[in-house]
Design an enzyme around this catalytic site. Structure first.
Site, PDB file in Angstrom:
ATOM      1  N   GLU A   1      14.827 -11.913  -7.478  1.00  0.00           N
ATOM      2  CA  GLU A   1      15.944 -13.007  -7.287  1.00  0.00           C
ATOM      3  C   GLU A   1      17.213 -12.212  -7.914  1.00  0.00           C
ATOM      4  OE1 GLU A   1      13.101 -13.868  -8.424  1.00  0.00           O
ATOM      5  OE2 GLU A   1      12.436 -15.081  -6.645  1.00  0.00           O
TER       6      GLU A   1
ATOM      7  N   SER B   1      13.967  -6.599 -22.942  1.00  0.00           N
ATOM      8  CA  SER B   1      13.423  -8.370 -22.968  1.00  0.00           C
ATOM      9  C   SER B   1      12.923  -8.857 -24.103  1.00  0.00           C
ATOM     10  CB  SER B   1      12.359  -8.154 -21.707  1.00  0.00           C
ATOM     11  OG  SER B   1      12.697  -7.409 -20.731  1.00  0.00           O
TER      12      SER B   1
ATOM     13  N   SER C   1       6.895  -1.925 -22.435  1.00  0.00           N
ATOM     14  CA  SER C   1       5.812  -0.992 -21.751  1.00  0.00           C
ATOM     15  C   SER C   1       5.711   0.234 -22.841  1.00  0.00           C
ATOM     16  CB  SER C   1       6.093  -0.488 -20.526  1.00  0.00           C
ATOM     17  OG  SER C   1       6.309  -1.383 -19.649  1.00  0.00           O
TER      18      SER C   1
ATOM     19  N   GLU D   1      16.870   3.436 -14.152  1.00  0.00           N
ATOM     20  CA  GLU D   1      15.541   2.899 -13.776  1.00  0.00           C
ATOM     21  C   GLU D   1      15.260   2.517 -12.810  1.00  0.00           C
ATOM     22  OE1 GLU D   1      14.752  -0.703 -15.876  1.00  0.00           O
ATOM     23  OE2 GLU D   1      12.414  -0.598 -15.762  1.00  0.00           O
TER      24      GLU D   1
ATOM     25  N   GLN E   1      11.352   0.956 -24.116  1.00  0.00           N
ATOM     26  CA  GLN E   1      12.406   0.296 -23.553  1.00  0.00           C
ATOM     27  C   GLN E   1      12.631  -1.046 -24.206  1.00  0.00           C
ATOM     28  OE1 GLN E   1      12.674  -0.428 -19.381  1.00  0.00           O
ATOM     29  NE2 GLN E   1      15.053  -0.817 -19.583  1.00  0.00           N
ATOM     30  N   GLY E   2      12.966  -1.430 -25.323  1.00  0.00           N
ATOM     31  CA  GLY E   2      12.946  -2.642 -26.126  1.00  0.00           C
ATOM     32  C   GLY E   2      14.315  -3.584 -25.583  1.00  0.00           C
TER      33      GLY E   2
HETATM   34  C1  LIG Z   1       4.909  -4.594 -15.715  1.00  0.00           C
HETATM   35  C2  LIG Z   1       6.053  -5.099 -16.537  1.00  0.00           C
HETATM   36  C3  LIG Z   1       6.738  -4.091 -17.117  1.00  0.00           C
HETATM   37  C4  LIG Z   1       7.718  -4.390 -17.990  1.00  0.00           C
HETATM   38  N1  LIG Z   1       8.296  -3.590 -18.749  1.00  0.00           N
HETATM   39  C5  LIG Z   1       9.299  -3.644 -19.578  1.00  0.00           C
HETATM   40  C6  LIG Z   1       9.681  -2.896 -20.546  1.00  0.00           C
HETATM   41  O1  LIG Z   1       9.157  -1.914 -20.939  1.00  0.00           O
HETATM   42  N2  LIG Z   1      11.011  -3.233 -21.428  1.00  0.00           N
HETATM   43  C7  LIG Z   1      11.368  -4.453 -21.387  1.00  0.00           C
HETATM   44  O2  LIG Z   1      12.442  -4.455 -22.032  1.00  0.00           O
HETATM   45  N3  LIG Z   1      11.032  -5.081 -20.457  1.00  0.00           N
HETATM   46  C8  LIG Z   1      10.165  -5.032 -19.585  1.00  0.00           C
HETATM   47  N4  LIG Z   1       9.450  -5.869 -18.595  1.00  0.00           N
HETATM   48  C9  LIG Z   1      10.109  -7.331 -18.426  1.00  0.00           C
HETATM   49  C10 LIG Z   1      11.110  -7.728 -17.373  1.00  0.00           C
HETATM   50  O3  LIG Z   1      12.216  -6.894 -17.163  1.00  0.00           O
HETATM   51  C11 LIG Z   1      11.294  -8.994 -17.154  1.00  0.00           C
HETATM   52  O4  LIG Z   1      10.058  -9.665 -17.074  1.00  0.00           O
HETATM   53  C12 LIG Z   1      12.454  -9.271 -16.135  1.00  0.00           C
HETATM   54  O5  LIG Z   1      13.376  -8.979 -16.458  1.00  0.00           O
HETATM   55  C13 LIG Z   1      12.515 -10.952 -16.023  1.00  0.00           C
HETATM   56  O6  LIG Z   1      12.448 -11.495 -17.254  1.00  0.00           O
HETATM   57  P1  LIG Z   1      11.515 -12.701 -17.538  1.00  0.00           P
HETATM   58  O7  LIG Z   1      10.253 -12.420 -17.602  1.00  0.00           O
HETATM   59  O8  LIG Z   1      11.868 -13.210 -19.065  1.00  0.00           O
HETATM   60  O9  LIG Z   1      11.692 -13.941 -16.453  1.00  0.00           O
HETATM   61  P2  LIG Z   1      12.906 -14.867 -16.640  1.00  0.00           P
HETATM   62  O10 LIG Z   1      14.190 -14.290 -16.748  1.00  0.00           O
HETATM   63  O11 LIG Z   1      12.679 -16.205 -17.414  1.00  0.00           O
HETATM   64  O12 LIG Z   1      12.805 -15.579 -15.082  1.00  0.00           O
HETATM   65  C14 LIG Z   1      12.081 -16.651 -14.547  1.00  0.00           C
HETATM   66  C15 LIG Z   1      12.315 -16.627 -12.933  1.00  0.00           C
HETATM   67  O13 LIG Z   1      13.441 -17.343 -12.973  1.00  0.00           O
HETATM   68  C16 LIG Z   1      14.234 -16.479 -12.034  1.00  0.00           C
HETATM   69  N5  LIG Z   1      15.546 -16.490 -12.257  1.00  0.00           N
HETATM   70  C17 LIG Z   1      16.032 -16.289 -13.594  1.00  0.00           C
HETATM   71  N6  LIG Z   1      17.349 -16.023 -13.518  1.00  0.00           N
HETATM   72  C18 LIG Z   1      17.837 -16.263 -12.256  1.00  0.00           C
HETATM   73  C19 LIG Z   1      19.178 -16.542 -11.617  1.00  0.00           C
HETATM   74  N7  LIG Z   1      20.181 -16.280 -12.115  1.00  0.00           N
HETATM   75  N8  LIG Z   1      19.186 -16.513 -10.283  1.00  0.00           N
HETATM   76  C20 LIG Z   1      18.128 -16.731  -9.513  1.00  0.00           C
HETATM   77  N9  LIG Z   1      16.725 -17.134 -10.196  1.00  0.00           N
HETATM   78  C21 LIG Z   1      16.762 -16.459 -11.586  1.00  0.00           C
HETATM   79  C22 LIG Z   1      13.536 -15.135 -12.110  1.00  0.00           C
HETATM   80  O14 LIG Z   1      13.847 -14.399 -10.843  1.00  0.00           O
HETATM   81  C23 LIG Z   1      12.297 -15.475 -12.193  1.00  0.00           C
HETATM   82  O15 LIG Z   1      11.405 -15.834 -10.977  1.00  0.00           O
HETATM   83  C24 LIG Z   1       8.271  -5.809 -17.958  1.00  0.00           C
HETATM   84  C25 LIG Z   1       7.851  -6.787 -16.887  1.00  0.00           C
HETATM   85  C26 LIG Z   1       6.887  -6.314 -16.261  1.00  0.00           C
HETATM   86  C27 LIG Z   1       6.347  -7.391 -15.302  1.00  0.00           C
END
Ligand SMILES: Cc1cc2nc3c(=O)[nH]c(=O)nc-3n(C[C@H](O)[C@H](O)[C@H](O)COP(=O)(O)OP(=O)(O)OC[C@H]3O[C@@H](n4cnc5c(N)ncnc54)[C@H](O)[C@@H]3O)c2cc1C
Length: 379
Positions: A362, A127, A159, A242, A124-125
């Site tokens: 969140e 993020s 992933s 998902e 899944q591409g």
């Molecule tokens: C083990 C694992 C597997 C993953 N696998 C995949 C995958 O296969 N494909 C894929 O595409 N992604 C994948 N992800 C990514 C995952 O979907 C993202 O980590 C997630 O969506 C959060 O985005 P970010 O890490 O950029 O954090 P950010 O969006 O930068 O968030 C940082 C912090 O700010 C908070 N925040 C952000 N916006 C708001 C808001 N509007 N209100 C309140 N709080 C807010 C968040 O809750 C968080 O605490 C994976 C992540 C993990 C940990």
């Protein structure tokens, strides 16, 4: 929802139990990531050969047309047999159902079979480094080129990309319209020189996920899913599947972990301690609430034909409960749980990502507040 199994459901469960009885997944390889993945892939192949890879898929696509309760039974039995989640979980739970809603007949015919058999793994591409929670801000670009598309950009946390043949890729095809409207959902062939996968090392020592660098990759027009400019809606289908699809497996896994912790505590004579009993009791209650909420989520799918935002509630509850469970585990088992390479040490470290993966807590709370409870938007 009526939780008593009908005759048909009981027969389904018995047949499945018999199958799992005859198909022991064998011991889980613990210290070798590739071996672990091969174990999951092999077990998916056996499920497929037995006709059990995706019981919830319609018969015409190779499933069993199982009812929602039967799919719940499937996950319960999978957990009971201590069998792994199939290697192609993203294809089975996310990609396949997305194609069933948005794909053309040709796309379903081309892609669904190899998802089921595990012959073609999906990732899944979505993020990107600056687009996680705010997914629609993504910058990966797809530009028209003859009868296809050329894609450039970077994805992250992808992933299983190191094993994948196909990537559900969300890219920007129009920068001149509001951000949600300029996106298109593609299937990108990972097997081309313009796609580079770089593993990211996690706190557990494994590399489940990766960085994905896409430098002029080609995608044919018949790999657009759901139409150009319609990517946001298609992506929401994937995300809802998902959360709802995994919810059942995750609650079953949590129950299994809790039962193991109770056994470990009993073996150490800790259950006579009122404080310990109280903490384990509280976790038991949460596990039961989670199970019943997961069943309630099924009722919503039954009513509306597709998973709704309630799946976000189960994901939020599961991630917080799982983190509490492994913390209690570490406290009860003491230094045993803090040694690298042990089961409880692994669970403690892996659980940190639970409140991020599949949508942060969140963001899930915002969805529940706005779309389930109907509260006003925060901004
Ligand atoms: C083990 C694992 C597997 C993953 N696998 C995949 C995958 O296969 N494909 C894929 O595409 N992604 C994948 N992800 C990514 C995952 O979907 C993202 O980590 C997630 O969506 C959060 O985005 P970010 O890490 O950029 O954090 P950010 O969006 O930068 O968030 C940082 C912090 O700010 C908070 N925040 C952000 N916006 C708001 C808001 N509007 N209100 C309140 N709080 C807010 C968040 O809750 C968080 O605490 C994976 C992540 C993990 C940990």
């Amino acid at each position: 929802m009526d939780l008593t199994f009908s005759e048909r459901e009981t027969a389904f469960r018995d047949e499945l139990r018999e199958w799992f009885g005859a198909n022991d997944p064998g011991p889980e390889p613990l210290h070798d990531e590739r071996a672990h993945y091969a174990w999951r892939r092999d077990f998916q192949r056996r499920l497929y050969e037995g006709g059990w890879a995706a019981p919830h898929w319609p018969v015409e696509y190779g499933g069993r047309g199982a009812t929602l309760t039967e799919s719940a039974i499937f996950f319960e039995e999978l957990g009971r047999a201590r069998a792994p989640l199939p290697a192609n979980v993203l294809g089975l739970l996310l990609g396949g159902p997305t194609l069933m809603v948005w794909g053309t007949e040709g796309q379903r015919e081309r892609f669904l079979g190899p998802i089921l058999s595990g012959e073609e793994i999906w990732c899944q591409g979505f993020s990107e480094p600056e687009a996680g929670s705010d997914l629609a801000a993504l910058k990966t670009r797809a530009e028209r080129d003859g009868d296809g598309w050329v894609v450039t950009g970077q994805k992250v946390w992808t992933s299983g990309a190191q094993y994948a043949k196909w990537c559900m890729l969300l890219a920007r095809t129009d920068a001149d319209v509001p951000k949600h409207k300029g996106l298109t959902y593609f299937l990108m062939d990972m097997d081309q020189p313009a796609v580079h996968v770089r593993p990211l090392r996690q706190i557990t020592g494994e590399s489940e996920f990766n960085e994905l660098f896409v430098e002029g990759a080609r995608i044919a027009d018949d790999c657009v899913i759901g139409g150009v400019g319609n990517g946001w809606k298609v992506a929401l289908t994937t995300l809802m599947n998902e959360r709802a699809g995994l919810a059942f497996f995750l609650q079953v896994r949590l129950r299994r972990l809790l039962d193991d912790l109770i056994d470990e505590a009993a073996a150490r004579g800790l259950l006579d301690d009122d404080v310990v009993a109280d903490r384990l009791g509280a976790l038991h209650v949460k596990a039961e609430i989670l199970r019943l909420t997961a069943y309630r989520g099924l009722t919503a799918i039954e009513k509306y034909g597709q998973p709704g935002p309630e799946g976000s509630l189960t994901k939020w509850m599961w991630s917080e409960t799982n983190q509490q469970l492994v913390q209690v585990g570490a406290e009860l088992l003491g230094s045993d749980a803090l040694v690298a390479g042990t089961r409880w040490g692994y669970e403690l470290l892996r659980a940190r990502g639970n409140t991020l993966e599949g949508g942060t807590t969140e963001i899930l709370k915002n969805i529940v507040a706005e779309r389930v409870l109907g509260l006003p938007r925060a901004h």
